[in-house]
Structure formats: structure tokens, C-alpha cells
Design an enzyme around this catalytic site. Sequence first.
Site, mmCIF file in Angstrom:
data_model
loop_
_atom_site.group_PDB
_atom_site.id
_atom_site.type_symbol
_atom_site.label_atom_id
_atom_site.label_comp_id
_atom_site.label_asym_id
_atom_site.label_seq_id
_atom_site.Cartn_x
_atom_site.Cartn_y
_atom_site.Cartn_z
ATOM 1 N N GLU A 46 0.858 -1.197 0.000
ATOM 2 C CA GLU A 46 0.000 0.000 0.000
ATOM 3 C C GLU A 46 0.898 1.252 0.000
ATOM 4 O O GLU A 46 1.920 1.276 0.683
ATOM 5 C CB GLU A 46 -0.838 -0.019 1.296
ATOM 6 C CG GLU A 46 -1.664 1.226 1.551
ATOM 7 C CD GLU A 46 -2.245 1.248 2.980
ATOM 8 O OE1 GLU A 46 -1.572 0.781 3.931
ATOM 9 O OE2 GLU A 46 -3.387 1.729 3.134
ATOM 10 N N ASN A 106 -7.011 6.076 -1.882
ATOM 11 C CA ASN A 106 -5.900 5.163 -1.582
ATOM 12 C C ASN A 106 -6.096 3.991 -2.551
ATOM 13 O O ASN A 106 -7.009 3.185 -2.387
ATOM 14 C CB ASN A 106 -6.003 4.724 -0.114
ATOM 15 C CG ASN A 106 -4.815 3.904 0.338
ATOM 16 O OD1 ASN A 106 -4.095 3.348 -0.480
ATOM 17 N ND2 ASN A 106 -4.636 3.811 1.650
ATOM 18 N N LYS A 123 -9.359 1.834 -2.062
ATOM 19 C CA LYS A 123 -9.582 1.298 -0.706
ATOM 20 C C LYS A 123 -10.946 1.701 -0.144
ATOM 21 O O LYS A 123 -11.287 2.897 -0.113
ATOM 22 C CB LYS A 123 -8.461 1.794 0.207
ATOM 23 C CG LYS A 123 -8.488 1.231 1.621
ATOM 24 C CD LYS A 123 -7.219 1.678 2.357
ATOM 25 C CE LYS A 123 -7.117 1.135 3.761
ATOM 26 N NZ LYS A 123 -5.853 1.578 4.413
ATOM 27 N N GLU A 142 -6.252 8.623 7.630
ATOM 28 C CA GLU A 142 -6.793 8.137 6.347
ATOM 29 C C GLU A 142 -8.203 8.653 6.104
ATOM 30 O O GLU A 142 -8.601 8.896 4.956
ATOM 31 C CB GLU A 142 -6.775 6.615 6.299
ATOM 32 C CG GLU A 142 -5.386 6.050 6.112
ATOM 33 C CD GLU A 142 -5.425 4.606 5.639
ATOM 34 O OE1 GLU A 142 -5.927 4.338 4.542
ATOM 35 O OE2 GLU A 142 -4.943 3.741 6.406
ATOM 36 N N CYS A 168 -4.813 -3.020 2.817
ATOM 37 C CA CYS A 168 -4.519 -2.928 4.245
ATOM 38 C C CYS A 168 -5.714 -3.219 5.146
ATOM 39 O O CYS A 168 -6.051 -4.372 5.353
ATOM 40 C CB CYS A 168 -3.894 -1.574 4.574
ATOM 41 S SG CYS A 168 -3.142 -1.633 6.217
ATOM 42 N N ASN A 193 0.288 -1.076 5.477
ATOM 43 C CA ASN A 193 1.175 -0.287 6.343
ATOM 44 C C ASN A 193 0.539 -0.366 7.719
ATOM 45 O O ASN A 193 -0.468 0.292 7.981
ATOM 46 C CB ASN A 193 1.181 1.188 5.934
ATOM 47 C CG ASN A 193 2.065 1.499 4.751
ATOM 48 O OD1 ASN A 193 3.211 1.905 4.903
ATOM 49 N ND2 ASN A 193 1.519 1.324 3.557
HETATM 50 N N1 CDT Z 1 -3.040 1.355 6.461
HETATM 51 C C1 CDT Z 1 -3.945 0.738 7.257
HETATM 52 O O1 CDT Z 1 -5.082 0.527 6.860
HETATM 53 N N2 CDT Z 1 -3.512 0.429 8.487
HETATM 54 C C2 CDT Z 1 -4.384 -0.092 9.480
HETATM 55 C C3 CDT Z 1 -3.853 0.351 10.784
HETATM 56 C C4 CDT Z 1 -4.650 -0.101 11.867
HETATM 57 S S1 CDT Z 1 -5.470 1.161 12.627
HETATM 58 C C5 CDT Z 1 -6.144 0.125 13.813
HETATM 59 C C6 CDT Z 1 -4.509 -1.612 9.459
HETATM 60 O O2 CDT Z 1 -5.647 -2.107 9.544
HETATM 61 O O3 CDT Z 1 -3.507 -2.323 9.417
#
Ligand code: CDT
Length: 321
Positions: A46, A106, A123, A142, A168, A193
Site C-alpha cells: 500500500e 488510496n 480502498k 486516512e 490494508c 502499512n
Molecule cells: N493502512 C492501514 O489501513 N492500516 C491499518 C492500521 C490499523 S489502525 C487500527 C490496518 O488495519 O492495518
Amino acid sequence: MRPLTVAAAQLGPIALETSRSATVSRLVGLMEAAKARGADLIVYPELALTTFFPRWYFEDEAELDRFYEREMPGPETRPLFDAARDLGIGFHLGYAELTADGTRFNTAILVDRSGSIVGKYRKIHLPGHGEHEPWRAFQHLEKRYFAAGNLGFRVFDAFGGRIGMAICNDRRWPETYRVLGLQGAEMVLIGYNTPIHNPPAPEHDRLSWHHNELVMQAGAYQNATFVVGVAKAGEEEGVHQMGGSLIVAPTGETVAQAVTEEDELVVATCDLDLCRSYRDSVFAFERHREPGAYALITGTKGPVAPDEAGRIDPALARPDD
Ligand code: CDT
């Protein structure tokens, strides 16, 4: 046997000031290495072209704009497409997209061996928050910097199989995989990420790795598909992001996994015919699913009291007989 050799291209950190062209050269190097290991397809994480910028609050839109691509390919990303065509390898790339009408997404694309874009995903499940929250050790903005994706969860016939994409946080939601599974996805590509530390729920931190593998193994098994999860990992601008990039078979087993938090290729040859064994038996959706009992899943966004549940799905109304 329908073999597809896939390389999960885990990335170590990308610093804030790293230029786009330096990052693209790094990605091209990984593509060459993946080709040398027999890969048909390389999967990048991502937002693979920049640091994970939603960790900062930017008041100035111009400052934010530099993280987004207005065209794909653009002058700085063109070398990736050229290398794919020259090497005869496909790729999946996550990046921040700014559309002509000013909407920010995204996004991930799937590019075939001729260097042509054959699929796009934006996304859908955006985690984090929409306003600056200074109490956090770092932000996760985000919900401020992206609109929710408007392309649904589509599949694309490519690389001798049927490919789906997610990004993600999507990997934590069973609906993601089921919508793709209902369209016959045989491989789902997911960049991520993920900071190890979750400021609103630090008690989850020690379970980050477990949850990462758990959700992708469940998604793969329950939907008879391979899942390729690819991290941007390591200590990026003071935030520790998890690695653990992996390739999961429809058996639910992890067949290959990264061992570092740096640039690392995880390569496996996946027999897409293995999906059929699960899709024709325990997960033969057309024989065993009962969509009539799932009205609540699309009938509400959040939890509802039993009375409201009964209004959405009369089978849930009380008293029962
Ligand atoms: N980039 C992304 O979506 N990261 C989220 C971070 C967690 S926030 C609880 C993830 O689900 O991995």
C-alpha cells in the site's frame, strides 16, 4: 495445474524526503530480482511510492498534494511500466491517487506483462480518524486524506487466473474476501502499512502479528483463494511498522513469509487449481450458503438492538415460535 509464481515485495521504510524517482528505482530493482527468481507477478505494498504520510497532520493542502499521483503512469512512475514490459512481468502497486475532479483515493493497480493497467481498486475500509488528535504518538488520518473507494471489490482475469485486490485495513473485514470470493477470486493481493502500536487500543499491540496472519488465513480458507499480503515494514519516520509479508494458500496455510523488516522478496509458485478443491466442496457457495439469513449484513452498518434487528430481518423478530 495452473501455476502462478508470485513475489511479495516487502519494502523497508521510505523516508519523508526520499524522491519518487529514487523509490521507483528501488522498486525496479526488486522487480528485476523477482524476475530472476521466476516470478510472473510482483506485488508491492500500500502507498508504495512514499512514506506513510497519514501519520502526519497537514493543514496546507499543497504540502499534502506532493504525496499523490495525478496520472498513472506519470513521468516518475513510467520506468516501472517500462521495466514490466521489458522483463515480461506483471505488478501490483499501491499509491495515493488524486483524480482530475480533486478526489483523493488510496488506490492499487494491477499491471500485466505488457505494461498495461488491467485493474484498479480504491480502498473501501478507511481506518483511523478525520481530525487532528494531538494526544496520539502519531496520527492515522486516512479518513481525512482519502475518500472511500467507489469501485467496489472487483476481480480481473489476468495471469491465467482471477485476481482480486484489497488494501490494508480491508484485510480485517470478512466481507472483503466474501465479495471477491463470490466472483471466483483465486488470488487476492493486499498491500499494508500497519503500525505495531495502536494508540486507541495499546493492549492489542502484542497481538499485531497474530491478527495479521489470522485475518489473511481466514480470508483465504473461507473463500478458497490464495492471499498475498505485503508490508511496508520497519522503523519509518519514528513509527515501527510490522513486516510479516506472506503468501497464504486456500488451505489457510502460510506457504511463505518474510523474516526481516526490510526490502525482501517472498516468492511462491501457487497452483490456482488448488482453489477448486475448496470451492467445489466445503465452500461450494451455490450449494451451502444461505443468503436469506444474512440480511443484517447489508441492512445495517453498526450493531443494532434485537428489536431493530427484527425490523431489518423478520426472521430475527421475537418471540420465536
Ligand atoms: N493502512 C492501514 O489501513 N492500516 C491499518 C492500521 C490499523 S489502525 C487500527 C490496518 O488495519 O492495518
